[in-house]
Design a protein around this motif. Structure first.
Motif, PDB file in Angstrom:
ATOM      1  N   PHE A 206       0.851  -1.196   0.000  1.00 31.66           N
ATOM      2  CA  PHE A 206       0.000   0.000   0.000  1.00 31.66           C
ATOM      3  C   PHE A 206       0.879   1.235   0.000  1.00 31.66           C
ATOM      4  O   PHE A 206       1.952   1.259   0.613  1.00 31.66           O
ATOM      5  CB  PHE A 206      -0.920   0.002   1.223  1.00 31.66           C
ATOM      6  N   VAL A 207       0.393   2.280  -0.694  1.00 33.09           N
ATOM      7  CA  VAL A 207       1.106   3.551  -0.793  1.00 33.09           C
ATOM      8  C   VAL A 207       0.438   4.558   0.141  1.00 33.09           C
ATOM      9  O   VAL A 207      -0.785   4.738   0.096  1.00 33.09           O
ATOM     10  CB  VAL A 207       1.092   4.082  -2.239  1.00 33.09           C
ATOM     11  N   VAL A 208       1.250   5.213   0.965  1.00 38.72           N
ATOM     12  CA  VAL A 208       0.728   6.156   1.965  1.00 38.72           C
ATOM     13  C   VAL A 208       1.341   7.530   1.719  1.00 38.72           C
ATOM     14  O   VAL A 208       2.476   7.795   2.128  1.00 38.72           O
ATOM     15  CB  VAL A 208       1.049   5.680   3.394  1.00 38.72           C
ATOM     16  N   PRO A 209       0.629   8.428   1.049  1.00 39.46           N
ATOM     17  CA  PRO A 209       1.163   9.772   0.835  1.00 39.46           C
ATOM     18  C   PRO A 209       0.825  10.685   2.012  1.00 39.46           C
ATOM     19  O   PRO A 209      -0.076  10.391   2.807  1.00 39.46           O
ATOM     20  CB  PRO A 209       0.421  10.234  -0.420  1.00 39.46           C
ATOM     21  N   ARG A 210       1.532  11.759   2.117  1.00 38.57           N
ATOM     22  CA  ARG A 210       1.145  12.810   3.053  1.00 38.57           C
ATOM     23  C   ARG A 210       0.230  13.755   2.270  1.00 38.57           C
ATOM     24  O   ARG A 210       0.678  14.695   1.628  1.00 38.57           O
ATOM     25  CB  ARG A 210       2.381  13.535   3.580  1.00 38.57           C
ATOM     26  N   ALA A 211      -1.077  13.468   2.279  1.00 39.51           N
ATOM     27  CA  ALA A 211      -2.006  14.214   1.425  1.00 39.51           C
ATOM     28  C   ALA A 211      -3.423  14.044   1.932  1.00 39.51           C
ATOM     29  O   ALA A 211      -3.747  13.086   2.636  1.00 39.51           O
ATOM     30  CB  ALA A 211      -1.926  13.707  -0.018  1.00 39.51           C
ATOM     31  N   ASP A 212      -4.275  14.999   1.547  1.00 43.99           N
ATOM     32  CA  ASP A 212      -5.711  14.842   1.700  1.00 43.99           C
ATOM     33  C   ASP A 212      -6.332  14.834   0.307  1.00 43.99           C
ATOM     34  O   ASP A 212      -5.620  14.801  -0.703  1.00 43.99           O
ATOM     35  CB  ASP A 212      -6.313  15.926   2.599  1.00 43.99           C
ATOM     36  N   ALA A 213      -7.646  14.868   0.221  1.00 40.24           N
ATOM     37  CA  ALA A 213      -8.314  14.760  -1.076  1.00 40.24           C
ATOM     38  C   ALA A 213      -8.132  15.995  -1.943  1.00 40.24           C
ATOM     39  O   ALA A 213      -8.509  15.984  -3.117  1.00 40.24           O
ATOM     40  CB  ALA A 213      -9.810  14.498  -0.864  1.00 40.24           C
TER      41      ALA A 213
ATOM     42  N   VAL B 214      -3.010  19.825   6.195  1.00 40.19           N
ATOM     43  CA  VAL B 214      -4.115  18.885   6.119  1.00 40.19           C
ATOM     44  C   VAL B 214      -4.727  18.711   7.503  1.00 40.19           C
ATOM     45  O   VAL B 214      -4.061  18.914   8.525  1.00 40.19           O
ATOM     46  CB  VAL B 214      -3.662  17.512   5.562  1.00 40.19           C
ATOM     47  N   PRO B 215      -6.006  18.334   7.575  1.00 41.46           N
ATOM     48  CA  PRO B 215      -6.628  18.070   8.882  1.00 41.46           C
ATOM     49  C   PRO B 215      -5.899  16.947   9.610  1.00 41.46           C
ATOM     50  O   PRO B 215      -5.275  16.070   8.990  1.00 41.46           O
ATOM     51  CB  PRO B 215      -8.056  17.663   8.506  1.00 41.46           C
ATOM     52  N   THR B 216      -6.009  16.943  10.931  1.00 41.36           N
ATOM     53  CA  THR B 216      -5.286  15.944  11.719  1.00 41.36           C
ATOM     54  C   THR B 216      -5.707  14.522  11.352  1.00 41.36           C
ATOM     55  O   THR B 216      -4.889  13.603  11.392  1.00 41.36           O
ATOM     56  CB  THR B 216      -5.513  16.181  13.217  1.00 41.36           C
ATOM     57  N   GLY B 217      -6.967  14.336  10.986  1.00 42.46           N
ATOM     58  CA  GLY B 217      -7.431  13.011  10.605  1.00 42.46           C
ATOM     59  C   GLY B 217      -6.917  12.540   9.263  1.00 42.46           C
ATOM     60  O   GLY B 217      -7.147  11.372   8.883  1.00 42.46           O
ATOM     61  N   GLU B 218      -6.248  13.421   8.522  1.00 42.08           N
ATOM     62  CA  GLU B 218      -5.654  13.053   7.230  1.00 42.08           C
ATOM     63  C   GLU B 218      -4.152  12.815   7.340  1.00 42.08           C
ATOM     64  O   GLU B 218      -3.499  12.514   6.342  1.00 42.08           O
ATOM     65  CB  GLU B 218      -5.912  14.161   6.199  1.00 42.08           C
ATOM     66  N   GLU B 219      -3.607  12.923   8.540  1.00 45.79           N
ATOM     67  CA  GLU B 219      -2.162  12.742   8.731  1.00 45.79           C
ATOM     68  C   GLU B 219      -1.825  11.251   8.858  1.00 45.79           C
ATOM     69  O   GLU B 219      -1.240  10.806   9.842  1.00 45.79           O
ATOM     70  CB  GLU B 219      -1.708  13.503   9.983  1.00 45.79           C
TER      71      GLU B 219
ATOM     72  N   VAL C 269      -7.498   0.621  10.832  1.00 44.04           N
ATOM     73  CA  VAL C 269      -6.686   0.247  11.996  1.00 44.04           C
ATOM     74  C   VAL C 269      -6.327   1.441  12.878  1.00 44.04           C
ATOM     75  O   VAL C 269      -5.821   1.262  13.990  1.00 44.04           O
ATOM     76  CB  VAL C 269      -5.395  -0.481  11.542  1.00 44.04           C
ATOM     77  N   TRP C 270      -6.574   2.643  12.399  1.00 48.04           N
ATOM     78  CA  TRP C 270      -6.333   3.876  13.184  1.00 48.04           C
ATOM     79  C   TRP C 270      -7.579   4.101  14.046  1.00 48.04           C
ATOM     80  O   TRP C 270      -8.485   4.824  13.678  1.00 48.04           O
ATOM     81  CB  TRP C 270      -6.073   5.030  12.236  1.00 48.04           C
ATOM     82  N   THR C 271      -7.595   3.483  15.202  1.00 48.04           N
ATOM     83  CA  THR C 271      -8.825   3.425  15.998  1.00 48.04           C
ATOM     84  C   THR C 271      -9.213   4.758  16.622  1.00 48.04           C
ATOM     85  O   THR C 271     -10.401   5.003  16.871  1.00 48.04           O
ATOM     86  CB  THR C 271      -8.679   2.376  17.110  1.00 48.04           C
ATOM     87  N   ASP C 272      -8.249   5.631  16.888  1.00 43.00           N
ATOM     88  CA  ASP C 272      -8.575   6.923  17.489  1.00 43.00           C
ATOM     89  C   ASP C 272      -8.387   8.065  16.487  1.00 43.00           C
ATOM     90  O   ASP C 272      -8.029   9.175  16.855  1.00 43.00           O
ATOM     91  CB  ASP C 272      -7.729   7.171  18.735  1.00 43.00           C
ATOM     92  N   ARG C 273      -8.631   7.770  15.229  1.00 38.27           N
ATOM     93  CA  ARG C 273      -8.479   8.782  14.179  1.00 38.27           C
ATOM     94  C   ARG C 273      -9.426   9.957  14.423  1.00 38.27           C
ATOM     95  O   ARG C 273     -10.627   9.762  14.643  1.00 38.27           O
ATOM     96  CB  ARG C 273      -8.770   8.154  12.819  1.00 38.27           C
ATOM     97  N   PRO C 274      -8.911  11.207  14.389  1.00 36.44           N
ATOM     98  CA  PRO C 274      -9.770  12.374  14.612  1.00 36.44           C
ATOM     99  C   PRO C 274     -10.861  12.492  13.549  1.00 36.44           C
ATOM    100  O   PRO C 274     -10.677  12.094  12.391  1.00 36.44           O
ATOM    101  CB  PRO C 274      -8.790  13.559  14.526  1.00 36.44           C
ATOM    102  N   ALA C 275     -11.992  13.044  13.958  1.00 38.38           N
ATOM    103  CA  ALA C 275     -13.105  13.248  13.033  1.00 38.38           C
ATOM    104  C   ALA C 275     -12.749  14.320  12.014  1.00 38.38           C
ATOM    105  O   ALA C 275     -11.895  15.182  12.262  1.00 38.38           O
ATOM    106  CB  ALA C 275     -14.347  13.657  13.814  1.00 38.38           C
ATOM    107  N   PRO C 276     -13.401  14.313  10.848  1.00 44.07           N
ATOM    108  CA  PRO C 276     -13.157  15.377   9.861  1.00 44.07           C
ATOM    109  C   PRO C 276     -13.489  16.742  10.446  1.00 44.07           C
ATOM    110  O   PRO C 276     -14.369  16.872  11.297  1.00 44.07           O
ATOM    111  CB  PRO C 276     -14.118  15.015   8.714  1.00 44.07           C
ATOM    112  N   PRO C 277     -12.794  17.782  10.003  1.00 47.04           N
ATOM    113  CA  PRO C 277     -13.049  19.122  10.539  1.00 47.04           C
ATOM    114  C   PRO C 277     -14.421  19.634  10.113  1.00 47.04           C
ATOM    115  O   PRO C 277     -14.938  19.256   9.057  1.00 47.04           O
ATOM    116  CB  PRO C 277     -11.930  19.960   9.925  1.00 47.04           C
ATOM    117  N   CYS C 278     -14.985  20.490  10.953  1.00 49.56           N
ATOM    118  CA  CYS C 278     -16.307  21.040  10.646  1.00 49.56           C
ATOM    119  C   CYS C 278     -16.377  22.479  11.121  1.00 49.56           C
ATOM    120  O   CYS C 278     -17.322  22.888  11.811  1.00 49.56           O
ATOM    121  CB  CYS C 278     -17.390  20.189  11.288  1.00 49.56           C
ATOM    122  N   ALA C 279     -15.349  23.279  10.766  1.00 47.22           N
ATOM    123  CA  ALA C 279     -15.311  24.675  11.189  1.00 47.22           C
ATOM    124  C   ALA C 279     -16.356  25.482  10.428  1.00 47.22           C
ATOM    125  O   ALA C 279     -16.625  25.212   9.250  1.00 47.22           O
ATOM    126  CB  ALA C 279     -13.923  25.255  10.939  1.00 47.22           C
ATOM    127  N   PRO C 280     -16.931  26.496  11.052  1.00 52.83           N
ATOM    128  CA  PRO C 280     -17.928  27.313  10.358  1.00 52.83           C
ATOM    129  C   PRO C 280     -17.345  28.022   9.134  1.00 52.83           C
ATOM    130  O   PRO C 280     -16.204  28.499   9.157  1.00 52.83           O
ATOM    131  CB  PRO C 280     -18.350  28.331  11.424  1.00 52.83           C
TER     132      PRO C 280
END
Length: 607
Positions: free
Chosen positions: A37-44, A50-55, A158-169
């Motif tokens: 598997f390839v793991v980039p440092r990237a979001d969509a 990037v948001p913490t959940g995308e790290e 497998v990232w069980t405590d992955r942060p939720a996606p951001p939802c800033a106003p």
């Protein structure tokens, strides 16, 4: 926000996480029938921040840099970084788990071609552009294997405590700062789209989204971005895909006037429906995910990959944005003057550290009362740390400020403008070598600031101006001379740049940094950075072509103690004196009396 600013000094990374987490990932890959598997440092969106959940790369490896890729196979793994991070990666990622590689020596694709050995290599099509995916596919084929797009990212399983996606106003960016209503911007985008012969544009870059609809957000650090998408047809109202939880009543109403609002989950069905009509949809090659390109192709449409037409429109600031940039730099210059005066008072005491310097500078900016965020993590490097161009202090690396050189590269986000400035500061009496190197860098800085060039010139053509004096001395620096800067948006804005690969034409209204440097490994580093506004310049008598030049926006003294006047030509000395006179005139009335007295001394003529 300010809690985040002052909690930004991380402790040392724990490389020991790698072995356990790679084992979890390999077990998940085996369940999915994948051999790697390839793991980039990237979001969509291919964001810089990037948001913490995308790290995912950081979670898996421990590596905290802003760019990198890991490849995990059943029996081996590797991590690939650029030259900025070759030391950092070995400290933060366990070399016994991830073999580190500098991409200048070996790319991830070359490693895959040599090591995959006929396997099925997985990748998340949301996290790779089409160009990136094509290179991975070619590498997998070269190894006798194949590239497989996953429906769900195995790391997320497998990232069980992955942060939720951001939802800033989402907030509206007032016309008083934007200078142009969204409707007018959309009309210009549709006109540009017509030139591409495409039926619609998929807006995948959140910077372009924010600029187009005059909105800002808080979904990532340091750049006021709302994460979302838009689909702009050549005619009619665009579709704007934003999480409805981000939209308060006033914001929702204003956006509903400009676009049809939809939820992000509707993006793929809408793209597919449009593509099924045989439409051609234009994608930004640099930010659009391979997943969405594939949606269009599978539905029978045509995907056109190219430059985002919004990027150039956004980069050329209008009169209101330019006025805002000038105001932001005056305000920021006053904060910088207070900071530099404070350094001169406190550094001789021998108690300051890099973290204390960083906190103080951010505090002076906060005292303006209108700071929204820093525009990137402050670089405050003392002594040998200053020789690392992208150094970021941590509790583990924090150095005391001692005699020598202190380099501070920092910036701010104000609603009317984004700043980025570097000053190299003498602590105690500088050596002759320090003064020589500083002055050579200063000569390059002045050469760029005073450059006059034909309209249509590129940053690649200007880059040698910054290097000529260094080259003549057998010296150079290994980063670009300058990058584009947004208007209360990214401090690293495309497409404009001054570098060997800066091929975009420079146009009036663009803002770029001017930051040549010199770095003596293990001893000290020097960089002088101002922001420059591209403007039209009157042609001399007999001139035959339209000319462009720069207006310097940044207002902060350049440390005279590091200048060797004997190395400067009379016109270079005149530029420094004129610049300092302007700094004193514009900043002096904005600071307290002790700072004003310091500023008066710091901006005196050289001779």
């Amino acid at each position: 926000m300010f809690e985040a600013i002052f909690q930004s000094f991380g402790s040392a990374a724990d490389p020991s996480v790698g072995a356990e987490r790679v084992a979890l990932l390999r077990a998940e890959l085996a369940r999915s029938g994948l051999d790697g598997f390839v793991v980039p440092r990237a979001d969509a969106h291919q964001n810089e921040y990037v948001p913490t959940g995308e790290e995912r790369l950081r979670w898996l490896t421990g590596f905290a840099g802003s760019a990198g890729t890991a490849v995990v196979l059943a029996d081996k793994a590797a991590i690939f970084v650029d030259g900025r991070y070759t030391l950092q990666v070995t400290a933060e990622a366990d070399p016994a788990v991830f073999a580190p590689h500098n991409i200048a020596d070996r790319t991830a694709e070359a490693w895959i071609a040599a090591n995959l050995a006929g396997g099925r290599l997985g990748y998340d099509p949301w996290l790779h552009t089409r160009d990136q995916a094509s290179k991975l596919a070619a590498a997998a084929r070269a190894a006798g294997g194949c590239l497989v797009a996953v429906e769900s990212n195995p790391i997320d399983q497998v990232w069980t405590d992955r942060p939720a996606p951001p939802c800033a106003p989402v907030v509206l960016h007032p016309i008083a700062f934007a200078g142009e209503p969204a409707a007018a911007k959309l009309a210009r985008i549709q006109a540009a789209l017509a030139e591409t012969k495409a039926d619609a544009l998929l807006v995948s870059d959140p910077h372009a989204l924010a600029w187009t609809f005059n909105i800002r957000g808080g979904d990532v650090a340091h750049t006021p971005l709302p994460l979302g998408w838009a689909l702009i047809a050549r005619e009619g109202r665009p579709l704007l895909f934003l999480d409805p939880r981000k939209l308060a009543g006033e914001v929702r109403g204003a956006l509903a006037d400009a676009a049809i609002l939809a939820e992000p989950a509707e993006l793929e069905p809408q793209l597919s429906a449009l593509a099924a009509t045989g439409a051609t949809i234009h994608f930004d090659r640099a930010s659009a995910p391979d997943r969405l390109v594939g949606v269009v192709e599978r539905a029978g449409g045509s995907a056109g990959l190219g430059d985002d037409p919004i990027a150039r429109l956004k980069a050329c600031k209008n009169a209101v944005e330019i006025a805002g940039a000038r105001a932001a730099h005056r305000r920021d210059g006053a904060a910088l003057a207070r900071f530099l005066a404070w350094i001169d008072r406190e550094a001789p005491k021998g108690t300051l550290t890099e973290i204390a310097v960083t906190e103080a500078l951010e505090s002076f900016r906060r005292d303006t009362g209108v700071l929204r965020d820093i525009s990137f993590p402050t670089i405050a490097g003392a002594g040998p740390n200053a020789a690392l161009p992208h150094y970021r202090v941590t509790t583990a690396t924090n150095r005391r400020i001692e005699p020598g050189i202190l380099l501070v590269d920092s910036g701010a986000q104000y609603q009317d403008g984004t700043t980025d400035v570097t000053r190299t500061i003498a602590i105690g009496t500088p050596t002759a070598a320090m003064k020589r190197h500083f002055t050579l860098v200063l000569k390059g800085h002045i050469a760029v600031a005073t450059a006059v060039f034909p309209a249509g010139s590129t940053g690649a053509q200007l880059d040698p101006f910054a290097r000529r004096a260094l080259w003549a001395a057998g010296l150079d620096f290994d980063h670009g001379t300058g990058h584009g800067v947004g208007s209360y948006l990214s401090v690293h804005e495309v497409p404009a740049r001054i570098s060997r690969i800066g091929h975009a034409k420079l146009e009036p209204g663009m803002i770029l940094s001017n930051e040549p440097g010199y770095y003596r490994a293990g001893e000290y580093g020097i960089r002088i950075e101002n922001l420059e506004l591209v403007r039209e310049v009157p042609a001399p008598e007999g001139g035959e072509r339209p000319l462009l030049g720069f207006e310097t926006l940044t207002l902060a003294p350049i440390d005279r103690r590091l200048i060797d006047p004997a190395l400067l030509a009379p016109d270079e000395i005149a530029w420094i004196d004129a610049y300092h006179a302007r700094v004193a005139a514009e900043i002096g009335p904005l600071v307290d009396a002790p700072t004003a007295a310091w500023l008066d001394a710091a901006t005196r003529p050289i001779c």
